[in-house]
Design a protein around this motif. Structure first.
Motif, PDB file in Angstrom:
ATOM      1  N   TYR A 264       0.834  -1.211   0.000  1.00 12.94           N
ATOM      2  CA  TYR A 264       0.000   0.000   0.000  1.00 12.94           C
ATOM      3  C   TYR A 264       0.865   1.256   0.000  1.00 12.94           C
ATOM      4  O   TYR A 264       0.499   2.285  -0.586  1.00 12.94           O
ATOM      5  CB  TYR A 264      -0.990  -0.016   1.170  1.00 12.94           C
ATOM      6  CG  TYR A 264      -0.520   0.611   2.458  1.00 12.94           C
ATOM      7  CD1 TYR A 264      -0.795   1.954   2.743  1.00 12.94           C
ATOM      8  CD2 TYR A 264       0.202  -0.122   3.402  1.00 12.94           C
ATOM      9  CE1 TYR A 264      -0.379   2.534   3.933  1.00 12.94           C
ATOM     10  CE2 TYR A 264       0.623   0.451   4.587  1.00 12.94           C
ATOM     11  CZ  TYR A 264       0.336   1.779   4.851  1.00 12.94           C
ATOM     12  OH  TYR A 264       0.762   2.351   6.038  1.00 12.94           O
ATOM     13  N   LYS A 265       2.011   1.201   0.650  1.00 14.34           N
ATOM     14  CA  LYS A 265       2.891   2.369   0.652  1.00 14.34           C
ATOM     15  C   LYS A 265       3.506   2.589  -0.731  1.00 14.34           C
ATOM     16  O   LYS A 265       3.573   3.726  -1.223  1.00 14.34           O
ATOM     17  CB  LYS A 265       3.987   2.202   1.688  1.00 14.34           C
ATOM     18  CG  LYS A 265       3.492   2.260   3.124  1.00 14.34           C
ATOM     19  CD  LYS A 265       4.655   2.195   4.107  1.00 14.34           C
ATOM     20  CE  LYS A 265       4.151   2.311   5.551  1.00 14.34           C
ATOM     21  NZ  LYS A 265       5.260   2.259   6.533  1.00 14.34           N
ATOM     22  N   LYS A 266       3.932   1.501  -1.342  1.00 12.66           N
ATOM     23  CA  LYS A 266       4.543   1.622  -2.670  1.00 12.66           C
ATOM     24  C   LYS A 266       3.544   2.201  -3.670  1.00 12.66           C
ATOM     25  O   LYS A 266       3.855   3.150  -4.409  1.00 12.66           O
ATOM     26  CB  LYS A 266       5.026   0.256  -3.157  1.00 12.66           C
ATOM     27  CG  LYS A 266       5.682   0.289  -4.538  1.00 12.66           C
ATOM     28  CD  LYS A 266       5.915  -1.105  -5.092  1.00 12.66           C
ATOM     29  CE  LYS A 266       6.992  -1.844  -4.325  1.00 12.66           C
ATOM     30  NZ  LYS A 266       7.325  -3.133  -5.006  1.00 12.66           N
ATOM     31  N   VAL A 267       2.339   1.659  -3.690  1.00 14.94           N
ATOM     32  CA  VAL A 267       1.334   2.115  -4.650  1.00 14.94           C
ATOM     33  C   VAL A 267       0.922   3.560  -4.360  1.00 14.94           C
ATOM     34  O   VAL A 267       0.799   4.380  -5.280  1.00 14.94           O
ATOM     35  CB  VAL A 267       0.100   1.182  -4.625  1.00 14.94           C
ATOM     36  CG1 VAL A 267      -1.026   1.765  -5.469  1.00 14.94           C
ATOM     37  CG2 VAL A 267       0.474  -0.204  -5.125  1.00 14.94           C
ATOM     38  N   SER A 268       0.731   3.889  -3.096  1.00 25.94           N
ATOM     39  CA  SER A 268       0.313   5.249  -2.740  1.00 25.94           C
ATOM     40  C   SER A 268       1.352   6.264  -3.174  1.00 25.94           C
ATOM     41  O   SER A 268       1.010   7.353  -3.676  1.00 25.94           O
ATOM     42  CB  SER A 268       0.065   5.349  -1.231  1.00 25.94           C
ATOM     43  OG  SER A 268      -1.014   4.512  -0.843  1.00 25.94           O
ATOM     44  N   ARG A 269       2.617   5.937  -3.004  1.00 27.80           N
ATOM     45  CA  ARG A 269       3.688   6.862  -3.429  1.00 27.80           C
ATOM     46  C   ARG A 269       3.705   7.004  -4.947  1.00 27.80           C
ATOM     47  O   ARG A 269       3.931   8.105  -5.472  1.00 27.80           O
ATOM     48  CB  ARG A 269       5.035   6.377  -2.905  1.00 27.80           C
ATOM     49  CG  ARG A 269       5.174   6.521  -1.388  1.00 27.80           C
ATOM     50  CD  ARG A 269       6.595   6.268  -0.917  1.00 27.80           C
ATOM     51  NE  ARG A 269       6.710   6.467   0.521  1.00 27.80           N
ATOM     52  CZ  ARG A 269       6.880   5.496   1.416  1.00 27.80           C
ATOM     53  NH1 ARG A 269       6.982   4.233   0.991  1.00 27.80           N
ATOM     54  NH2 ARG A 269       6.957   5.762   2.701  1.00 27.80           N
ATOM     55  N   LEU A 270       3.508   5.874  -5.671  1.00 25.00           N
ATOM     56  CA  LEU A 270       3.483   5.940  -7.133  1.00 25.00           C
ATOM     57  C   LEU A 270       2.335   6.806  -7.631  1.00 25.00           C
ATOM     58  O   LEU A 270       2.426   7.443  -8.687  1.00 25.00           O
ATOM     59  CB  LEU A 270       3.365   4.531  -7.720  1.00 25.00           C
ATOM     60  CG  LEU A 270       4.602   3.637  -7.595  1.00 25.00           C
ATOM     61  CD1 LEU A 270       4.285   2.216  -8.050  1.00 25.00           C
ATOM     62  CD2 LEU A 270       5.771   4.205  -8.401  1.00 25.00           C
ATOM     63  N   LEU A 271       1.260   6.847  -6.862  1.00 27.75           N
ATOM     64  CA  LEU A 271       0.102   7.672  -7.233  1.00 27.75           C
ATOM     65  C   LEU A 271       0.211   9.099  -6.713  1.00 27.75           C
ATOM     66  O   LEU A 271      -0.686   9.917  -6.946  1.00 27.75           O
ATOM     67  CB  LEU A 271      -1.181   7.030  -6.691  1.00 27.75           C
ATOM     68  CG  LEU A 271      -1.557   5.658  -7.261  1.00 27.75           C
ATOM     69  CD1 LEU A 271      -2.783   5.100  -6.555  1.00 27.75           C
ATOM     70  CD2 LEU A 271      -1.789   5.725  -8.759  1.00 27.75           C
ATOM     71  N   GLY A 272       1.307   9.407  -5.997  1.00 28.92           N
ATOM     72  CA  GLY A 272       1.487  10.750  -5.462  1.00 28.92           C
ATOM     73  C   GLY A 272       0.661  11.018  -4.220  1.00 28.92           C
ATOM     74  O   GLY A 272       0.397  12.169  -3.875  1.00 28.92           O
ATOM     75  N   LEU A 273       0.256   9.970  -3.520  1.00 29.66           N
ATOM     76  CA  LEU A 273      -0.563  10.105  -2.306  1.00 29.66           C
ATOM     77  C   LEU A 273       0.261   9.688  -1.095  1.00 29.66           C
ATOM     78  O   LEU A 273      -0.096   8.777  -0.342  1.00 29.66           O
ATOM     79  CB  LEU A 273      -1.836   9.258  -2.438  1.00 29.66           C
ATOM     80  CG  LEU A 273      -2.740   9.601  -3.635  1.00 29.66           C
ATOM     81  CD1 LEU A 273      -3.882   8.610  -3.745  1.00 29.66           C
ATOM     82  CD2 LEU A 273      -3.265  11.030  -3.508  1.00 29.66           C
ATOM     83  N   ASP A 274       1.379  10.381  -0.884  1.00 35.47           N
ATOM     84  CA  ASP A 274       2.322  10.008   0.169  1.00 35.47           C
ATOM     85  C   ASP A 274       1.724  10.101   1.571  1.00 35.47           C
ATOM     86  O   ASP A 274       2.150   9.375   2.480  1.00 35.47           O
ATOM     87  CB  ASP A 274       3.567  10.911   0.087  1.00 35.47           C
ATOM     88  CG  ASP A 274       4.334  10.721  -1.213  1.00 35.47           C
ATOM     89  OD1 ASP A 274       3.694  10.773  -2.283  1.00 35.47           O
ATOM     90  OD2 ASP A 274       5.547  10.496  -1.155  1.00 35.47           O
ATOM     91  N   ASP A 275       0.740  10.976   1.751  1.00 33.08           N
ATOM     92  CA  ASP A 275       0.186  11.141   3.092  1.00 33.08           C
ATOM     93  C   ASP A 275      -0.486   9.874   3.615  1.00 33.08           C
ATOM     94  O   ASP A 275      -0.549   9.641   4.828  1.00 33.08           O
ATOM     95  CB  ASP A 275      -0.828  12.296   3.094  1.00 33.08           C
ATOM     96  CG  ASP A 275      -1.995  12.024   2.158  1.00 33.08           C
ATOM     97  OD1 ASP A 275      -1.766  11.969   0.929  1.00 33.08           O
ATOM     98  OD2 ASP A 275      -3.121  11.868   2.651  1.00 33.08           O
ATOM     99  N   ILE A 276      -0.973   9.041   2.703  1.00 34.01           N
ATOM    100  CA  ILE A 276      -1.600   7.781   3.118  1.00 34.01           C
ATOM    101  C   ILE A 276      -0.596   6.891   3.827  1.00 34.01           C
ATOM    102  O   ILE A 276      -0.945   6.151   4.765  1.00 34.01           O
ATOM    103  CB  ILE A 276      -2.206   7.058   1.887  1.00 34.01           C
ATOM    104  CG1 ILE A 276      -3.439   7.824   1.402  1.00 34.01           C
ATOM    105  CG2 ILE A 276      -2.563   5.609   2.193  1.00 34.01           C
ATOM    106  CD1 ILE A 276      -4.084   7.240   0.158  1.00 34.01           C
ATOM    107  N   CYS A 277       0.675   6.997   3.444  1.00 39.97           N
ATOM    108  CA  CYS A 277       1.714   6.123   4.020  1.00 39.97           C
ATOM    109  C   CYS A 277       1.933   6.388   5.509  1.00 39.97           C
ATOM    110  O   CYS A 277       2.358   5.503   6.248  1.00 39.97           O
ATOM    111  CB  CYS A 277       3.031   6.315   3.280  1.00 39.97           C
ATOM    112  SG  CYS A 277       2.915   5.977   1.503  1.00 39.97           S
ATOM    113  N   SER A 278       1.665   7.619   5.944  1.00 44.37           N
ATOM    114  CA  SER A 278       1.893   7.958   7.361  1.00 44.37           C
ATOM    115  C   SER A 278       0.596   8.023   8.171  1.00 44.37           C
ATOM    116  O   SER A 278       0.630   8.293   9.374  1.00 44.37           O
ATOM    117  CB  SER A 278       2.627   9.298   7.453  1.00 44.37           C
ATOM    118  OG  SER A 278       1.898  10.322   6.789  1.00 44.37           O
TER     119      SER A 278
END
Length: 406
Positions: A264-278
């Motif tokens: 989920y972190k990898k995909v979220s970053r690829l989509l430019g949604l880094d805030d989801i990772c934290s």
């Protein structure tokens, strides 16, 4: 591949008394890998699958019948009326040196003919008797007429539980459940042959379309006992990284993740949604379910996917080792380089230079080959040849012809 190369089932003789797809597809796999298969059909009408292409807008001529050819390639065709006493004698004669007998006749008709397992097992103790039914040999539905649609798809709930909302149930692809069940029967036959090599004894091997469907839907069967709501909902998924998303070009893409915490972190970053990772609501699959945040993330994912084409996203995900695929169409397989280079499909030329991309048997061996596609012969085209090989004289064959038994 050439037909004269070494094949793993060379020397095995199979007698098939079956129609349509499921059981014939099992004997077709045996045939493809070297077994001699004699298909016994009713004179004049033959297997109704010879006409099956008509409703599918596929040619059904003797020398141009791709649907029938797929499930009967390489077999020899004997037209014998087994409902006549003389016809049953012919079938019993052919069984004398057979290794396998395959049938999908229903319980009562096969018993009336004296061709059920109990009637044959003492006479042919080494025979592998393979029978396929719609719903099984026991219980209230044992005598029902069972097909791919009602016994495999409808009874198991797949057509209702695999789609969103309360839409009209979908129409499964023709023969999908049949072929799946045929592969199970094929496996059972091979196990029976292997066991016979060790024990010297034949056996009955049985399966049904219903049994096959239950096995294929086994994970959902278990899940339903803990969570009866199986229907998917792309707007409220259990995980935003196992979900469908529509792309800028109108095509859909699906990501397949078995490791939520990592992906989920990898995909979220690829989509430019880094805030989801934290965000702690997404930390693991447990908190994701309890917080109900998957729907929120899915909605944000959906907006991002709309900004680029499906090809863009697929290339990006593959580059970053994210399992995914664009939703394709069956017709696209005909030009799929991956399918062609791996010999999963091959071009076959029928009459009138009609060329058809045909599926190949799905097993490959480093030391063995399989049969090529060739023209499928008309009803009864090998009857006399088969009977001569079984020891029938010219006079006996003519007598059977005169009585319209063959």
């Amino acid at each position: 591949m050439k037909d004269n190369i070494n094949m793993p089932l060379s020397g095995i003789k199979v007698l098939e008394l079956a129609t349509v797809v499921a059981a014939p597809s099992a004997s077709e796999l045996l045939c493809a890998y070297g077994a001699e298969v004699i298909k016994v059909e009713p004179p004049i009408t033959g297997d109704i699958l010879r006409q099956g292409g008509k409703q599918l807008n596929v040619p059904i001529e003797d020398n141009k019948n791709p649907i029938f050819t797929m499930h009967n390639n390489g077999k020899r065709f004997a037209a014998v009326n087994v409902r006549r006493p003389e016809g049953r004698k012919v079938l019993l004669k052919l069984l004398e040196d057979a290794d396998v007998f395959i049938t999908n006749m229903r319980i009562e008709p096969i018993k009336r003919l004296g061709l059920d397992y109990d009637s044959l097992k003492d006479r042919f103790p080494r025979l592998i008797y393979a029978d396929l039914t719609g719903f099984g040999k026991l219980g209230p539905d044992a005598r029902r007429r069972g097909y791919d649609t009602n016994a495999f798809w409808l009874r198991s709930g797949a057509v209702s539980d695999w789609q969103e909302g309360d839409n009209v149930p979908f129409y499964p692809a023709y023969g999908f459940g049949d072929v799946t069940t045929g592969m199970f029967l094929f496996s059972g036959i091979l196990m029976g042959l292997l066991a016979r090599e060790r024990t010297g004894r034949g056996t009955e091997v049985s399966t049904s379309l219903f049994a096959s469907s239950i096995w294929c839907n086994g994970n959902n069967l278990i899940r339903s006992q803990f969570d009866p709501n199986l229907k998917p909902d792309s707007k409220k998924p259990r995980s935003m990284i196992n979900n469908y998303y529509r792309c800028q070009d109108g095509k859909w893409i699906f990501m397949c993740s078995t490791n939520y915490g990592k992906d989920y972190k990898k995909v979220s970053r690829l989509l430019g949604l880094d805030d989801i990772c934290s965000d702690p609501r997404f930390a693991d699959s447990g908190t994701l379910q309890s917080s109900g945040a998957a729907a929120e993330a899915a909605a944000r994912y959906a907006e991002v996917f709309k900004s680029k084409s499906s090809d863009y996203w697929k290339k990006l995900f593959i580059k970053n080792d994210v399992a995914c695929e664009v939703v394709g169409h069956i017709k696209d397989i005909c030009k799929d380089k991956q399918a062609i280079i791996n010999n999963y499909i091959t071009e076959v030329e029928f009459a009138d230079e009609t060329k058809v991309m045909m599926p190949l048997p799905p097993l490959q061996f480093s030391a063995y080959g399989s049969k090529n596609y060739r023209r499928t012969d008309p009803i009864g085209s090998n009857t006399e040849e088969v009977l001569r090989d079984a020891g029938f004289s010219r006079e006996e064959i003519q007598m059977l012809k005169d009585k319209k038994t063959i």
